[in-house]
Enzyme design. Structure first.
Site: not given
Ligand code: UD1
Ligand code: CA
Length: 453
Positions: A10-11, A15, A102, A136, A224, A363, A384, A402
């Site tokens: 969904a993100g 970037r 991703d 994380g 990203n 051709y 054509y 030729s």
């Molecule tokens: C997340 C993890 C983190 C981990 C990292 C690895 C959490 C809270 N943290 O952090 O521990 O090290 O991924 O990359 O989970 N997305 C949605 N909807 C939302 C939020 C996110 O679909 O509401 C999707 C984003 O498109 C993305 C993925 O989830 O593909 C990760 O979201 P992102 O916000 O990038 O998480 P990080 O902060 O990187």
């Molecule tokens: Ca991320």
């Protein structure tokens, strides 16, 4: 084991600086999300839900026929909130596997390991990183048991030193997630509902969490930015090149081949530098591909030689053909065994028979060429008329002089001969000679014009 896969997609992918939703950007010629769906479906009988948001319509359209379900997350309130959108699709007694649209290079075998580890409770996939900044961190107790995941922004100095990071990929019983996700709090540094909080919740309920450590960081790396996309593209291509060499293919330089799809090779195939393979390409035993070639959705039978700078698209080539250098075989080209298509020749919807030759500067389109035919340099099928495409048929053993123009629809009989420079507009019967060009006149005593002073 009943497996419900949830793929977060969904993100926004800010970037990437692109109008295309991030998960539709390709790696190895396949949209990233397509790779993830493929890895999930290879697990066997899974049900997959994709959580979409930004660019939802485009993503839905692109994967309408992939057998996945979609749920929309209209506001991106965090990874925990995202997975919660899929709860209505969770099946009784299922294990939920969370993947990311991703993170394109995740391997099915790794997912199998993770699912095995999730038999008695949640299992997460981690990886060791020299520079864990931004991720994380996996907090383990003295016995090595996973306790929690702490996000970078919520971490204290102690936690920041941890180099085992969360990939985000996890597997957990559906009933536990269905209970815990709606109870997540967003009381943290980012004000988000963190999926990662289910780990500490599980521990607090005395359900042990298993950590599985991935050994290849590329496999769990997210994209990203364009730079990260390019990095994973190179990693994937290196893997493909390795696999080809292991299977017995000679690559003159494994760093200079790109496979954007599936390349299947027989034994002792050799591929020179800077070749690109797109879609489904099959090369038979002993096929050799020269440098700088592009092959897309085509099949080449054993012993065929493709010389430098040749482009082949949607074509079928028999055994021991020779093509190029600088040939372009367009869709619908079929070469029978031993056919030769030489330099600066373009073919389209053309069947070239056994051992026939089109060696230079021609051709040949919408044509059926028999066996043992010789087509001289510069021959053009005029297929054509500005409105309609018409067909040229050339019988076995014909010889086309030729620089002839064959104005279709037209038929040249078996064994017929066309004099060089002819423009052929009518049928030529078997074994006839046709000459259709201005007669040569020699004028003796001719004075060239001279400049008057
Ligand atoms: C997340 C993890 C983190 C981990 C990292 C690895 C959490 C809270 N943290 O952090 O521990 O090290 O991924 O990359 O989970 N997305 C949605 N909807 C939302 C939020 C996110 O679909 O509401 C999707 C984003 O498109 C993305 C993925 O989830 O593909 C990760 O979201 P992102 O916000 O990038 O998480 P990080 O902060 O990187
Ligand atoms: Ca991320």
């Amino acid at each position: 084991m009943t497996i419900d896969v949830v793929i977060l997609a969904a993100g926004k992918g800010t970037r990437m600086r692109s109008d295309l939703p991030k998960v539709l950007h390709p790696i190895g010629g396949v949209p990233m999300l397509g790779r993830v769906i493929g890895a999930a479906q290879a697990l066997g009988d899974v049900e997959t839900t994709v959580v979409i948001g930004h660019g939802a319509e485009l993503v839905r359209e692109r994967f309408a026929d992939s057998g996945v379900k979609f749920v929309e997350q209209t506001e991106q309130l965090g990874t925990g909130h995202a997975v919660a959108q899929a709860i209505p699709n969770f099946r009784e007694g299922a294990t939920v596997l969370v993947l990311y649209g991703d993170v394109p290079l995740v391997k099915t075998s790794t997912l199998q390991d993770l699912l095995k580890a999730s038999a008695s409770g949640p299992a997460l996939l981690s990886v060791m990183m020299d520079d864990p900044a931004g991720y994380g961190r996996i907090v383990r107790d003295d016995a090595g048991q996973v306790q929690a995941i702490v996000e970078q922004k919520d971490a204290d100095a102690e936690a920041l030193k941890i180099t085992e990071i969360n990939t985000g990929i996890l597997a957990a019983p559906a009933n536990l997630l269905a209970q815990w996700l709606p109870e997540l709090s967003n009381n943290n540094a980012q004000g988000e509902y963190y999926l990662t909080d289910v780990i500490s919740r599980s521990v607090s309920e005395n359900i042990a969490v298993t950590g599985v450590i991935a050994d290849d960081p590329n496999e769990v790396a997210g994209v990203n930015s364009r730079a990260q996309q390019a990095e994973l593209e190179r990693a994937l291509q290196a893997d493909i090149a390795d696999a080809l060499m292991t299977a017995g293919v000679t690559l003159l330089d494994p760093a200079r081949i790109d496979v954007r799809g599936t390349l299947t090779c027989g034994s002792d195939v050799s591929i020179d530098i800077n070749c690109i393979f797109e879609g489904e390409v099959t090369l038979g035993d002993n096929v050799r591909i020269g440098p700088n070639c592009l092959l897309k959705n085509c099949q080449l039978a054993a012993g065929t030689l493709v010389e430098a700078n040749t482009i082949i698209e949607e074509a079928i080539l028999g055994e021991a053909c020779t093509v190029g250098p600088f040939a372009r075989l367009r869709p619908g080209t079929e070469l029978a065994n031993g056919a030769k298509v030489g330099n600066f020749v373009e073919t389209k919807k053309a069947k070239i028979g056994l051992g026939s030759k089109v060696n230079h500067l021609s051709y040949i389109g919408d044509a059926e060429v028999g066996e043992g035919v010789n087509i001289g340099a510069g021959t053009i099928t005029c297929n054509y008329d500005g409105v309609n495409k018409s067909k040229t048929v050339i019988g076995n053993g014909a010889f086309i002089g030729s620089n002839s123009a064959l104005v279709a629809p037209v038929e040249i009989g078996a064994g017929a001969t066309i004099g060089a420079g002819s423009t052929i507009t009518r049928e030529v019967s078997a074994d006839e000679l046709a000459v259709a060009r201005g007669k040569q006149r020699n004028i003796s005593g001719w004075q060239r014009p001279t400049k008057k002073s």
